[in-house]
Design a protein around this motif. Structure first.
Motif, short mmCIF file in Angstrom:
data_model
loop_
_atom_site.label_atom_id
_atom_site.label_comp_id
_atom_site.label_asym_id
_atom_site.label_seq_id
_atom_site.Cartn_x
_atom_site.Cartn_y
_atom_site.Cartn_z
N VAL A 129 0.89 -1.15 0.00
CA VAL A 129 0.00 0.00 0.00
C VAL A 129 0.92 1.20 0.00
O VAL A 129 1.92 1.21 0.69
CB VAL A 129 -0.93 -0.01 1.23
N ASN A 130 0.58 2.22 -0.78
CA ASN A 130 1.63 3.19 -1.10
C ASN A 130 2.10 4.10 0.02
O ASN A 130 3.25 4.44 0.05
CB ASN A 130 1.28 4.01 -2.33
N ASN A 131 1.25 4.53 0.89
CA ASN A 131 1.70 5.57 1.80
C ASN A 131 1.64 5.17 3.28
O ASN A 131 1.00 5.82 4.08
CB ASN A 131 0.92 6.85 1.55
N GLN A 136 4.62 -3.87 -11.65
CA GLN A 136 3.68 -2.80 -11.98
C GLN A 136 3.13 -2.18 -10.70
O GLN A 136 3.02 -0.96 -10.58
CB GLN A 136 2.57 -3.40 -12.82
N ASP A 137 2.79 -3.04 -9.74
CA ASP A 137 2.31 -2.53 -8.45
C ASP A 137 3.42 -1.78 -7.72
O ASP A 137 3.18 -0.72 -7.15
CB ASP A 137 1.81 -3.68 -7.58
N LEU A 138 4.60 -2.37 -7.73
CA LEU A 138 5.69 -1.75 -6.97
C LEU A 138 6.02 -0.36 -7.51
O LEU A 138 6.38 0.54 -6.77
CB LEU A 138 6.94 -2.63 -7.00
N HIS A 139 5.87 -0.18 -8.84
CA HIS A 139 6.19 1.11 -9.44
C HIS A 139 5.22 2.21 -9.00
O HIS A 139 5.48 3.39 -9.21
CB HIS A 139 6.19 1.01 -10.97
N SER A 140 4.10 1.83 -8.40
CA SER A 140 3.18 2.86 -7.94
C SER A 140 3.42 3.22 -6.48
O SER A 140 2.69 3.99 -5.89
CB SER A 140 1.73 2.41 -8.15
N VAL A 141 4.46 2.63 -5.91
CA VAL A 141 4.77 2.86 -4.50
C VAL A 141 6.15 3.50 -4.39
O VAL A 141 7.10 3.00 -5.00
CB VAL A 141 4.75 1.51 -3.74
N SER A 178 5.75 6.86 -12.67
CA SER A 178 6.02 5.69 -11.83
C SER A 178 7.35 5.83 -11.09
O SER A 178 8.28 6.48 -11.55
CB SER A 178 6.01 4.43 -12.68
N TYR A 179 7.38 5.23 -9.92
CA TYR A 179 8.59 5.30 -9.09
C TYR A 179 9.57 4.22 -9.53
O TYR A 179 9.17 3.11 -9.87
CB TYR A 179 8.23 5.06 -7.63
N PRO A 180 10.87 4.54 -9.51
CA PRO A 180 11.83 3.48 -9.80
C PRO A 180 11.88 2.47 -8.64
O PRO A 180 11.55 2.81 -7.51
CB PRO A 180 13.15 4.23 -9.90
C1 LIG Z 1 -1.21 3.55 -5.08
O1 LIG Z 1 -1.09 2.25 -5.62
C2 LIG Z 1 -2.10 1.85 -6.49
C3 LIG Z 1 -1.88 0.41 -6.92
O2 LIG Z 1 -0.92 -0.24 -6.21
C4 LIG Z 1 -2.12 2.79 -7.71
O3 LIG Z 1 -3.17 2.43 -8.56
C5 LIG Z 1 -2.28 4.21 -7.24
O4 LIG Z 1 -2.18 5.09 -8.33
C6 LIG Z 1 -1.21 4.56 -6.22
N1 LIG Z 1 -1.45 5.89 -5.70
C7 LIG Z 1 -0.51 6.82 -5.71
C8 LIG Z 1 -0.89 8.11 -5.09
O5 LIG Z 1 0.62 6.62 -6.14
#
Ligand SMILES: *[C@@H]1O[C@H](CO)[C@@H](O)[C@H](O)[C@H]1NC(C)=O
Ligand SMILES: *[C@@H]1O[C@H](CO)[C@@H](O)[C@H](O)[C@H]1NC(C)=O
Ligand SMILES: *[C@@H]1O[C@H](CO)[C@@H](O)[C@H](O)[C@H]1NC(C)=O
Ligand SMILES: *[C@@H]1O[C@H](CO)[C@@H](O)[C@H](O)[C@H]1NC(C)=O
Ligand SMILES: *[C@@H]1O[C@H](CO)[C@@H](O)[C@H](O)[C@H]1NC(C)=O
Ligand SMILES: *[C@@H]1O[C@H](CO)[C@@H](O)[C@H](O)[C@H]1NC(C)=O
Ligand SMILES: *[C@@H]1O[C@H](CO)[C@@H](O)[C@H](O)[C@H]1NC(C)=O
Length: 620
Positions: free
Chosen positions: A416-418, A456-461, A486-488
């Motif tokens: 979960v990202n944050n 793909q999930d990790l790149h959003s965190v 996306s985050y590296p």
């Molecule tokens: C948090 O992660 C989800 C999926 O893991 C992604 O869809 C979403 O954009 C991310 N939110 C932010 C603020 O990065």
């Protein structure tokens, strides 16, 4: 081939093979190849001697002049047969010695089953508790109870407090673990043991110290360090029978952790501070505050702690596995680490058998192997969310760790990202697909679909780091995501702590062929005002930041500093053969905490596996 050539050829082959086995890679081929070559050499020597003319035979002198006899030095170096007795005898002695050394390396766990090893160590540490493991065998008994006595480490000596009892029994190989609770966060404690009738036990000679983790509810960020590595075999490269318990990797690690001499200022001020030596002005000219000056909080060991099947597989007999753990705990080198540093363990294939990948329901050797792992290493890990499983997660302050079981499961790293500033995903096998050879199958590279989905999930965190081992090489890899925002993700793969590396052959590609398209915008100020230029770029999806193959002793020391919320920092220091070989600093993205608690728990691992399309029977 003439019979006279056979002994030197066989002897040289034998010596080469023995050298490779003892110093470069303890291959499973050695038994039977070494005994066979030796036997071949002895027979060839015997035959060639018994058919060769006697040195005092006058006819022989004529047909084979004396000057063709090799010099004794060449004879001993090359294993040449001579008419002189001494070089032959020396050759037989040398080769027999090498065979005995090889047998010593291969059979050591059988020759020295270490039934008596006594040890204690800390595993999982919480803000209010710690898990403690103890092995304490007793002669002529089958069971006994031991009580933990503990107290806070303070200036004044406090009385010991009664802790929990631990039952030790022969049936469980005299090892057991317990949880010591009701502790204060971020506080130093020490413990010893007493027998059930209140007599202090002679081990440990000095109390064992540990410090509880900080209270995660405090919003002050964290600053700490931990060590990561994997893969050990005692006495490898082989240094003789007396070094049988040495693990040079732990010796060097322990040396690197010895606090540097106290800075003069703090000696004068009669104050020692193991966590910070940079506060004082006077010290700066003496030591430029090395990264190593803070003592690590724990070590992550990513498997291949025992090599159940290298160099010899002794079968799935229970004690064949248990004695390998006892051997490692009996090592004074490892003792220097586990009596001072909490250890957390993942298992990898060699805790079971080479390249193991299975459902865990398979018959031999999984149940026996995992029982041994659980008794000696798993029992003091953090509890797995699923009973009886070996993946787990934990937090240190605002930093989260997810340790996967990549042999039995590829559980989705629940992200979960944050919630945490840095997140460490711990996988015993590498995530990158850049490693070739058997890593093509025996890593996440063999599972592109699942890997892509997880990435793909990790790149959003923000601030995700993958820690791995298994390849006996070091590499830092950067993964670049598909979308602009996306985050590296970085992977840090470090191994072995004490095992072979393969010289000459390099199997890591420096970047993937697969690329992501990016547009880069550059604004330049000109006389006519700002000008915006865009460039199309292709960035490799996976790219090597640093690659160091050499070295039989490697570990990474990772320092995390999140005390400045707008500039979270990660410092990586990789040590090869006892020296710092690579340093890198990464400034992470600031994280806005969405909630204090990590909220997502997988309800069922099976469902999760199905969700990510994981078919069993395909493992690496
Ligand atoms: C948090 O992660 C989800 C999926 O893991 C992604 O869809 C979403 O954009 C991310 N939110 C932010 C603020 O990065
Ligand atoms: C264990 O038992 C044997 C045989 O009964 C005895 O000789 C020995 O002294 C005992 N050892 C201990 C430590 O009690
Ligand atoms: C460990 O000790 C507990 C309680 O002391 C006991 O119930 C348990 O059976 C023991 N486990 C092992 C593996 O010895
Ligand atoms: C060590 O230094 C830190 C930061 O300067 C401080 O918070 C801590 O109290 C010090 N510890 C000791 C034992 O002096
Ligand atoms: C360090 O020395 C400088 C100049 O001598 C001084 O201005 C500064 O306050 C000192 N800092 C500390 C932490 O003592
Ligand atoms: C592990 O993660 C879960 C869910 O993310 C969380 O509830 C739990 O507290 C974590 N466990 C530890 C020991 O941090
Ligand atoms: C934290 O980092 C920011 C950004 O680099 C910097 O401007 C600020 O001075 C730092 N704050 C502290 C307390 O060091």
């Amino acid at each position: 081939m003439s019979l006279a050539l056979l002994p030197p050829v066989l002897s040289t082959l034998f010596r080469l093979f023995a050298y490779i086995f003892l110093q470069i890679i303890p291959t499973r081929l050695a038994i039977p190849v070494l005994p066979l070559l030796h036997l071949g050499y002895l027979s060839a020597l015997y035959l060639s001697l018994s058919t060769a003319p006697e040195p005092h035979d006058p006819d022989a002198k004529k047909s084979q002049p004396k000057d063709t006899d090799p010099s004794p030095l060449a004879a001993v170096l090359l294993g040449l047969r001579t008419r002189d007795r001494l070089p032959n005898v020396l050759n037989v002695l040398i080769n027999t010695g090498l065979l005995l050394a090889s047998l010593d390396l291969a059979l050591n766990p059988v020759l020295f089953p270490e039934q008596d090893v006594t040890f204690t160590r800390v595993g999982a540490v919480y803000p209010d508790a710690a898990k403690i493991m103890l092995r304490y065998p007793l002669v002529n008994e089958t069971e006994h109870e031991v009580q933990i006595l503990y107290r806070e480490v303070t200036q004044s000596v406090a009385p010991w407090k009664d802790g929990p009892f631990i039952t030790l029994s022969k049936d469980n190989d005299w090892v057991n673990a317990t949880r010591l609770g009701s502790l204060w966060p971020d506080t130093k404690y020490e413990y010893i043991f007493s027998s059930a009738d209140g007599i202090l036990l002679p081990y440990p000679r000095a109390p064992i110290h540990f410090q509880t983790f900080p209270d995660p509810r405090l919003d002050s960020g964290s600053h700490f360090k931990f060590i990561v590595s994997s893969c050990i075999t005692p006495n490898f490269p082989y240094k003789g029978p007396l070094a049988r318990n040495n693990i040079q990797g732990f010796d060097l690690l322990s040396q690197s952790l010895t606090p540097p001499p106290a800075p003069i200022a703090s000696v004068l001020g009669a104050e020692t501070n193991e966590t910070d030596s940079s506060a004082s002005n006077e010290t700066e000219s003496i030591t430029p505050a090395p990264v190593t000056s803070i003592f690590p909080k724990f070590m992550l060991f990513l498997g291949d702690f025992i090599y159940a099947d290298v160099p010899v597989y002794f079968g799935d007999d229970e004690d064949a596995y248990l004695r390998l753990y006892r051997r490692t705990y009996a090592s004074p080198s490892y003792r220097k680490i586990y009596e001072h540093l909490p250890m957390l363990h993942a298992y990898d294939d060699h805790e079971i058998i080479n390249n193991y990948g299975g459902s865990g329901l398979d018959p031999s050797p999984y149940p026996v192997a995992v029982n041994a792992f659980k008794l000696y290493n798993g029992a003091v890990n953090y509890d797995s969310p699923a009973l009886g499983d070996h993946y787990f997660n934990f937090t240190y302050g605002d930093v989260a760790f997810f340790v996967m079981d990549t042999r039995r499961y590829r559980s989705d790293p629940e992200t979960v990202n944050n919630t945490a500033t840095f997140k460490f995903i711990v996988s015993s096998v590498p995530f990158t697909s850049l490693w070739g050879h058997d890593a093509v199958k025996d890593s996440w590279g063999g599972y592109e679909v699942e890997k892509t989905q997880i990435l793909q999930d990790l790149h959003s965190v923000p601030n995700v780091f993958i820690l791995s081992g298994d390849r006996h090489e070091f590499a830092a890899i950067e993964f670049t995501g598909e979308s602009e925002g996306s985050y590296p993700v970085q992977e840090i793969s470090t191994s072995p702590l004490n095992m072979f590396y393969i010289p000459f052959v390099r199997t890591l590609k420096l970047q993937s062929e697969d690329v992501v398209q990016r547009t880069r915008t550059e604004v330049t100020l000109t006389e006519d005002g700002p000008q915006v230029e865009t460039f199309d770029e292709e960035i490799p999806r996976e790219k090597v930041l640093e690659y160091i193959a050499r070295g039989t002793v490697k570990w990474s020391s990772i320092e995390v500093d999140t005390t400045n919320k707008t500039r979270p920092l990660l410092r990586l220091e990789t040590w090869i053969d006892g020296r710092v070989a690579y340093q890198a600093e990464t400034v992470g993205s600031p994280v806005k905490f969405a909630s204090k608690a990590l909220t997502y728990v997988p309800s069922s691992i099976k469902q999760l596996l199905e969700k990510i399309g994981f078919q069993s029977k395909q493992w690496f």
